[in-house]
Design a protein around this motif. Structure first.
Motif, mmCIF file in Angstrom:
data_model
loop_
_atom_site.group_PDB
_atom_site.id
_atom_site.type_symbol
_atom_site.label_atom_id
_atom_site.label_comp_id
_atom_site.label_asym_id
_atom_site.label_seq_id
_atom_site.Cartn_x
_atom_site.Cartn_y
_atom_site.Cartn_z
ATOM 1 N N SER A 42 -11.482 2.267 7.535
ATOM 2 C CA SER A 42 -12.480 2.452 6.487
ATOM 3 C C SER A 42 -13.441 1.273 6.408
ATOM 4 O O SER A 42 -14.559 1.407 5.898
ATOM 5 N N PHE A 55 -13.216 8.418 3.157
ATOM 6 C CA PHE A 55 -12.044 9.059 3.748
ATOM 7 C C PHE A 55 -11.411 9.988 2.722
ATOM 8 O O PHE A 55 -11.026 9.553 1.633
ATOM 9 N N GLU A 66 -7.226 13.262 10.112
ATOM 10 C CA GLU A 66 -8.071 12.350 9.346
ATOM 11 C C GLU A 66 -9.371 13.084 9.056
ATOM 12 O O GLU A 66 -10.013 13.612 9.970
ATOM 13 N N SER A 68 -13.095 12.709 7.047
ATOM 14 C CA SER A 68 -13.985 11.768 6.396
ATOM 15 C C SER A 68 -15.390 12.333 6.304
ATOM 16 O O SER A 68 -15.766 13.255 7.039
#
Length: 301
Positions: A42, A55, A66, A68
């Motif tokens: 991040s 995120f 993941e 984002s």
């Protein structure tokens, strides 16, 4: 990793293989954590100061995802869905990623990262196999990945990683960190004590406390909890005193290893100078003392 947004003027092939390479002045084990730990990702993921990366989900394990959002003022959000396919610590990672805006898929890619130990630091070799649905993505990937890897190099060089194997079940070790009654009893180096003002160890919570050194010096602290995944990982921000300046972005992870628990404590300092200052006053030794106190608290040492 976020591709930079560029005008759709590139008429090159929609299929491309891109390669990147960086020599980084950090041990390969530290580089690995900077590459994979959500708290570190991040920090370096945005390719430029004009870009904000949020995120929404981060599960860094094989099969984990993941998600984002890449945000630029005045432009639609860009979503990145990443899935981890292979994770060999300090050696190799493979992930896919799909870039979309609204309900329109812009590209998909297979990203392979290879890590090598060097005489002075480490080397990261990255291969991106890209398939684009719109023009301009190859140029965007070249810009975005290049800038992101430059950021990653700086983050790895100011990241501190401490590890200790605790001879206790992960559930027991987790409770030592997640129980508001337990954490203040052992937190801090040898001879230090904690006085809590407020403590809420949930995601979005905080811990405001003073640490008192053996000589009576008081160090105000404020931890902001950004991520709490039970028995897996805690991500938090360290501030110098209540609502004070940021000291570091940090995380703790917990892993089962042959009936014991591998605890990893990572910290990304704000600047290289702060990292060197921390090393100079003994942050590595003091951090390892803290993990040792935790081990004794759970009866594993």
């Amino acid at each position: 990793m976020k591709p930079e947004q560029v005008p759709n003027t590139d008429s090159s092939s929609r299929f491309a293989t891109l390669t990147f390479e960086r020599d980084i002045a950090a041990p390969v084990e530290t580089l690995w954590h900077a590459w994979t730990a959500p708290a570190a990702r991040s920090v370096w993921a945005a390719p430029s100061p004009a870009v904000t990366v949020e995120f929404l989900e981060a599960d860094t394990r094989v099969g984990g995802c993941e998600i984002s959002l890449c945000k630029v003022e005045g432009q639609p959000d860009i979503r990145c869905d990443c899935g981890w396919l292979e994770l060999k610590p300090a050696e190799r990672s493979v992930n896919y990623e799909v870039i979309s805006s609204g309900e329109v898929t812009q590209s998909s890619a297979l990203v392979t990262a290879a890590f090598a130990r060097m005489d002075e630091g480490s080397r990261l070799m990255l291969t991106v196999q890209l398939s684009s649905a719109v023009d301009g993505m190859e140029a965007g990937y070249k810009q975005g990945f290049g800038a992101g890897l430059d950021n990653l190099a700086g983050v790895a060089e100011r990241t501190m990683v401490l590890r200790r194997r605790i001879r206790a079940p992960r559930q027991l070790v987790w409770r030592a960190w997640a129980d508001p009654e337990a954490l203040p009893k052992w937190w801090g180096p040898d001879g230090f004590s904690c006085r809590t003002h407020r403590i809420d160890l949930r995601q979005g919570g905080e811990w405001v406390f003073d640490m008192t050194a053996p000589d009576g010096t008081v160090f105000p602290n404020h931890h902001l909890y950004k991520e709490v995944r039970a028995e897996e990982r805690i991500g938090y921000t360290l501030l110098w005193g209540e609502n004070g300046p940021k000291h570091a972005d940090a995380w703790i992870s917990f892993e089962d290893v042959d009936g014991a628990t591998e605890v990893t404590l990572g910290m990304v300092f704000g600047t290289a100078a702060e990292f060197q200052d921390a090393k100079g006053f003994g942050a590595v030794e003091l951090g390892l003392q803290t993990l040792g106190k935790m081990a004794r608290f759970v009866g594993a040492d």
